[in-house]
Design a protein around this motif. Sequence first.
Motif, mmCIF file in Angstrom:
data_model
loop_
_atom_site.group_PDB
_atom_site.id
_atom_site.type_symbol
_atom_site.label_atom_id
_atom_site.label_comp_id
_atom_site.label_asym_id
_atom_site.label_seq_id
_atom_site.Cartn_x
_atom_site.Cartn_y
_atom_site.Cartn_z
ATOM 1 N N ARG A 78 -34.221 56.381 77.994
ATOM 2 C CA ARG A 78 -33.896 55.191 78.715
ATOM 3 C C ARG A 78 -32.412 55.510 79.329
ATOM 4 N NH1 ARG A 78 -36.099 53.804 73.769
ATOM 5 N NH2 ARG A 78 -34.176 54.250 72.453
ATOM 6 N N PHE A 79 -32.211 54.951 80.473
ATOM 7 C CA PHE A 79 -31.003 55.061 81.182
ATOM 8 C C PHE A 79 -30.783 53.953 82.088
ATOM 9 C CE2 PHE A 79 -28.824 56.008 85.133
ATOM 10 C CZ PHE A 79 -27.888 56.867 84.676
ATOM 11 N N ALA A 80 -29.467 53.413 81.848
ATOM 12 C CA ALA A 80 -28.869 52.283 82.744
ATOM 13 C C ALA A 80 -27.775 52.743 83.072
ATOM 14 C CB ALA A 80 -28.702 51.085 81.826
ATOM 15 N N ALA A 81 -27.612 52.708 84.566
ATOM 16 C CA ALA A 81 -26.400 53.170 85.103
ATOM 17 C C ALA A 81 -25.147 52.592 84.760
ATOM 18 C CB ALA A 81 -26.350 53.185 86.629
ATOM 19 N N PRO A 82 -24.022 53.207 84.589
ATOM 20 C CA PRO A 82 -22.582 52.640 84.193
ATOM 21 C C PRO A 82 -22.096 51.780 85.492
ATOM 22 C CG PRO A 82 -22.340 54.747 84.596
ATOM 23 C CD PRO A 82 -23.691 54.710 84.878
ATOM 24 N N ILE A 83 -21.504 50.630 85.102
ATOM 25 C CA ILE A 83 -20.833 49.925 85.826
ATOM 26 C C ILE A 83 -19.672 50.492 86.641
ATOM 27 C CG2 ILE A 83 -19.621 47.586 86.473
ATOM 28 C CD1 ILE A 83 -21.140 46.395 84.085
ATOM 29 N N SER A 84 -19.056 51.393 85.916
ATOM 30 C CA SER A 84 -17.918 51.847 86.600
ATOM 31 C C SER A 84 -17.332 52.878 85.407
ATOM 32 C CB SER A 84 -16.703 51.170 86.904
ATOM 33 O OG SER A 84 -16.153 50.413 85.667
ATOM 34 N N LEU A 85 -16.448 54.048 85.824
ATOM 35 C CA LEU A 85 -16.071 54.996 85.039
ATOM 36 C C LEU A 85 -14.585 55.334 85.170
ATOM 37 C CD1 LEU A 85 -19.100 57.575 85.314
ATOM 38 C CD2 LEU A 85 -18.677 56.302 83.378
ATOM 39 N N HIS A 86 -13.834 55.537 84.459
ATOM 40 C CA HIS A 86 -12.339 55.975 84.445
ATOM 41 C C HIS A 86 -11.933 57.027 83.718
ATOM 42 C CE1 HIS A 86 -12.033 52.146 86.448
ATOM 43 N NE2 HIS A 86 -12.491 51.525 85.504
ATOM 44 N N ASP A 93 -17.951 58.962 76.902
ATOM 45 C CA ASP A 93 -18.567 57.987 75.868
ATOM 46 C C ASP A 93 -19.827 57.517 76.529
ATOM 47 O OD1 ASP A 93 -16.156 58.286 74.414
ATOM 48 O OD2 ASP A 93 -15.041 56.634 75.118
ATOM 49 N N PHE A 94 -19.919 57.196 77.763
ATOM 50 C CA PHE A 94 -21.075 56.806 78.127
ATOM 51 C C PHE A 94 -22.225 57.824 77.982
ATOM 52 C CE2 PHE A 94 -23.938 57.068 81.839
ATOM 53 C CZ PHE A 94 -24.767 55.824 81.985
ATOM 54 N N VAL A 95 -21.826 59.044 78.319
ATOM 55 C CA VAL A 95 -23.028 59.930 78.050
ATOM 56 C C VAL A 95 -23.421 60.065 76.637
ATOM 57 C CG1 VAL A 95 -23.465 62.382 78.216
ATOM 58 C CG2 VAL A 95 -22.418 61.429 80.265
ATOM 59 N N GLN A 96 -22.463 60.044 75.498
ATOM 60 C CA GLN A 96 -22.713 60.197 74.524
ATOM 61 C C GLN A 96 -23.603 59.091 74.016
ATOM 62 O OE1 GLN A 96 -19.058 60.804 72.639
ATOM 63 N NE2 GLN A 96 -19.071 62.984 73.345
ATOM 64 N N ALA A 97 -23.325 57.797 74.336
ATOM 65 C CA ALA A 97 -23.987 56.485 73.870
ATOM 66 C C ALA A 97 -25.606 56.648 74.692
ATOM 67 C CB ALA A 97 -23.312 55.437 74.351
ATOM 68 N N THR A 98 -25.727 56.962 75.703
ATOM 69 C CA THR A 98 -26.880 57.350 76.233
ATOM 70 C C THR A 98 -27.951 58.396 75.594
ATOM 71 O OG1 THR A 98 -26.028 56.717 78.862
ATOM 72 C CG2 THR A 98 -28.060 57.800 78.426
ATOM 73 N N MET A 99 -27.187 59.282 75.385
ATOM 74 C CA MET A 99 -28.085 60.494 74.482
ATOM 75 C C MET A 99 -28.589 60.083 73.312
ATOM 76 S SD MET A 99 -29.899 63.188 74.741
ATOM 77 C CE MET A 99 -29.302 63.658 76.536
ATOM 78 N N TYR A 100 -27.504 59.537 72.373
ATOM 79 C CA TYR A 100 -27.461 59.623 71.045
ATOM 80 C C TYR A 100 -27.785 58.134 70.473
ATOM 81 C CZ TYR A 100 -25.898 64.391 70.949
ATOM 82 O OH TYR A 100 -25.755 65.579 71.093
ATOM 83 N N VAL A 101 -27.384 57.051 71.311
ATOM 84 C CA VAL A 101 -27.765 55.698 70.821
ATOM 85 C C VAL A 101 -29.042 55.132 71.473
ATOM 86 C CG1 VAL A 101 -26.933 53.418 70.508
ATOM 87 C CG2 VAL A 101 -25.320 55.470 70.517
ATOM 88 N N GLU A 102 -29.253 55.410 72.729
ATOM 89 C CA GLU A 102 -30.323 54.907 73.607
ATOM 90 C C GLU A 102 -31.620 55.502 73.345
ATOM 91 O OE1 GLU A 102 -30.267 51.852 74.702
ATOM 92 O OE2 GLU A 102 -27.928 51.663 74.205
ATOM 93 N N ASN A 103 -31.471 56.783 72.990
ATOM 94 C CA ASN A 103 -32.681 57.841 72.876
ATOM 95 C C ASN A 103 -32.559 58.715 71.741
ATOM 96 O OD1 ASN A 103 -33.779 57.662 75.934
ATOM 97 N ND2 ASN A 103 -31.418 57.538 76.265
ATOM 98 N N ASP A 104 -33.763 59.174 71.643
ATOM 99 C CA ASP A 104 -33.975 60.346 70.605
ATOM 100 C C ASP A 104 -33.647 61.619 71.091
ATOM 101 O OD1 ASP A 104 -35.150 61.991 68.652
ATOM 102 O OD2 ASP A 104 -36.940 61.028 68.337
ATOM 103 N N ALA A 105 -32.336 61.814 70.777
ATOM 104 C CA ALA A 105 -32.107 63.262 71.242
ATOM 105 C C ALA A 105 -32.672 64.500 71.008
ATOM 106 C CB ALA A 105 -30.569 63.538 70.562
ATOM 107 N N ASP A 106 -33.316 64.521 69.739
ATOM 108 C CA ASP A 106 -34.241 65.919 69.606
ATOM 109 C C ASP A 106 -35.631 65.826 70.283
ATOM 110 O OD1 ASP A 106 -32.430 66.535 67.575
ATOM 111 O OD2 ASP A 106 -33.253 65.902 65.819
ATOM 112 N N SER A 107 -36.127 64.620 70.475
ATOM 113 C CA SER A 107 -37.197 64.704 71.537
ATOM 114 C C SER A 107 -36.935 64.994 72.739
ATOM 115 C CB SER A 107 -37.971 63.373 71.100
ATOM 116 O OG SER A 107 -38.920 63.108 72.114
#
Length: 678
Positions: A78-86, A93-107
Motif C-alpha cells: 500500500r502506497f500513498a504519495a506524500p503531500i510534501s516533504l521538508h 518518517d514518511f518512509v517508515q510509516a509506509t513500510m512498517y505501519v501501512e504494510n507487512d514489512a517481512d512479507s
Amino acid sequence: MDRLNSWRAFLPVAILLVSVGVFRSAWATRLDGFTIDEPWHITAGVAYVRTGEYYLNPEHPPLVKIVAGLAVPRSAFRFAAPISLHDKKEERDFVQATMYVENDADSIQTRVRRAMFLFNSLLLLCFAMAAFRVFGGTIALASLVFVLIDPTVAAHWPVVMTDLPVAVLSVTSMLVLVETLRNWNKANLCLLTIALGVTLSVKHSGLITFGLSGAVGVTALLWQFWHDRARALRRSGALLLVLAGAVGILWSAYCFRYHEAKQPIERFNRPLAQKIADVHSPVWRAGLTGSARMRLLPRSYIWGLADIIRAGMEGRAYSTYAFGRLSFMEWRPFIFPGYILVTLPIPLLFLSFLGGAIAFRRSTPTADKLGAAALLILAAAMLLILARSAADYAGVRHALTVCFVLAIFAGFAVRYLTRLHTRPLFFFGLAAVVLACFPAVAVERPWEYHNLFVGGTRNAHRYFRNDGISIGQRDKEIADYCRRKLEPEGEVPYVIYDETSLIRPDLIEYRHLKVRPLNDPSGDDLPPSTISGTFLVEAPAVAPAIWTDLKALRDAEPIDRMGNLLVYHGSYFLPNARADALFDPADNLLSQATPDLLKAEPLLMEGLALRPNDYGGWRLLGNLYLLRGHQGQAVSAYLKGLAVTPPSPVRRLFEDQIHLVSTQPPAAVAPMRDPSME
C-alpha cells in the motif's frame, strides 16, 4: 581445462555456479532483516513505478529501486504519495510509516529478496560471460568462484542496495570495453553502450567507470592507430557516441523527464539550489548548477550527485573508528585497502596477489596483460577516489569493485596452476584453498564477516565501527530474544539499535515489543546517568566515540550475544546516553513547524552540563536563541560550539553562521543545519 574455452562447456558450469551461490546466500542470510537503507529504496521504487515521479530517495539513480518496486504489486504494497516533504527527517518518517505501519514489512522483504536474487544473479552471469570473452573459461570460472566464496557478495546478493550491482557492472563494462577494442564491431559497441548505461543507472559512482572507459578507450585507440589518424578519429567518434548512448539509457531510467515530478515544481525534501549550495567546492557547485541550467541530466540525478559529493566526498560530520583508531573527518588514504584486507578470506587474498604477479609476467600473452592493466587502472582509480572521500563509514561495500578486479587476478593464478605439469600438486593446492575458505563459505550472517587479521568475525567490532559491523539487520532476532527470554521474566530491555529512529516503527509498532529506546525515550521517561537493567546493544555502539562514548558497556562483559548484537545486564554509568536522550528530543522540538523553545531549553542546558564538549548541543542552543531573536546569546552559543569543534570543515560552518548572526537581524538568518545530516 581447455574444454572450458567452449561456450557449450562454459555456460552450463557458470549457470550452475551462480545457482549454487544463490542457495548459499539464501541460507546464510535467511535470518537477516532489512538494512537501514532498504525501506527507503523499496518505497521509492514503488513510487517510481506507480507514479512516474522521482522525488523520493533521489540519493541514488533509480534502476535497483525500480527492480524492487516491480516485485511488490498493488495488492502487496500500500502506497500513498506524500503531500510534501521538508528535509531528511520528514522523508524518513514518511518512509517508515509506509513500510512498517501501512504494510507487512517481512512479507515485503520476502518478495524483494527474490527479485534481487534474480537481478544480481543475471549481473554476475554477465560478469562471468564478459570475463570469458576477454580471458577465457578458466579465468572466468575461477573469478566467478572467487566472488561466490566472498561473504560480502553473499551478504549483498538479496538486499535492495546499489553497491553490488555497481561493482559487478563497473568491472563488466571495463571487460566489454577491452573486448570492443580487440574486436571493433557493432555488436560490441552496442554491448558497451548497454553496460555503461546500466552502470550509470544504478549508482552515481558509475560515473567513475563511465569517465574512465572514455579516457582509456580514446587513449587506446590513439595509441593503436597512431599511424592512421583518420581511423583513430573515426573510432574515437564512435566511442563518444557509445558514451552518449549510455547517457541516453540513464535518461530512459527517468522516463526521459527532466523534472522529478509530473509538474515542474520541486518536490525534493530539500530544494536543489540549497542542496548544491551545501557543496563546498566552487568547481563542483558550478558544474552542478550548469548541468541543471542546461538540463544535461535529470534533475533527480543532479540532486543525488550533489548529495554524494557533499556527504560522500567532502564529508558529513561524523567520527571514524577503524583499525583501533578514532578520528573525526580526517583523511585516511589507506583505509579502504585495509577494509579489503580484513574482509576478504585470506586464501583469496593470496590467490589475488599471486595472480597479479602472474598477469604481468613476460610469458603472459600481451592481450591478457592489456586486459589486466585496464582492470588494474579501474581498481586504482576507485581506490584513489575513495582515498579522497569521506565514505569510510560504509566499510568494504564501497570498495566492492576492487574485489571483483582481485577476482580476475585470482583467476590468473588458477589458470597458471592448472597448466603445471605436476597435476597432483595442482589438485592438492586447490583442495587446500577450498578447505581454507570453508569457514568463510559456511559463515552465517556474512555481512559481519572479517578474517583472522582482526581476530575473525567475533572480534572485529573491537577495531571498527562501520557498516561492515552492523547495518541494522538483526531486528527479527531482537524480537525473538525478547519473546523467548525477557518477556516471560517481565523484563523490558533498553535497546541501542543501528538507527534509533527504527526502534519505534519497527520493533515497537510493527513487532509489538516492549522495549525502551535508550536515546529516544517516550515523553519525559529520560534515562538516568546510571542505568540498571538489560541492554540489547549493537556492537558499533560500544566502540570508542568522541561524544557518544559508552565506556561502561565497552568495559563490561556481555552476558549473551547474537553476532554483533550484544546483551548486557547490570548497572552502568552512561552519562552520554542521558545526554543523547536530552539532545535528541530537543532537536525534534526545534525542528517542528512551530518550535517549542520553552520545553527545549532545559533539555539542552542539562545535556550541555553533561557533555560540554559537544558542538552539536551548542549548535542547537544557538539555534534556540536565534529563533527567540536573542542575537548576542546566539553568537555566544555558536562561539562555544566553534571552540569545541575538532579541526574540520565544520569549523567553517560555525564561522559562517557566527558572521551571519553578527551582521544581520536574527529573523533574516536560518538556524544552523546539522552538519552530520545528509
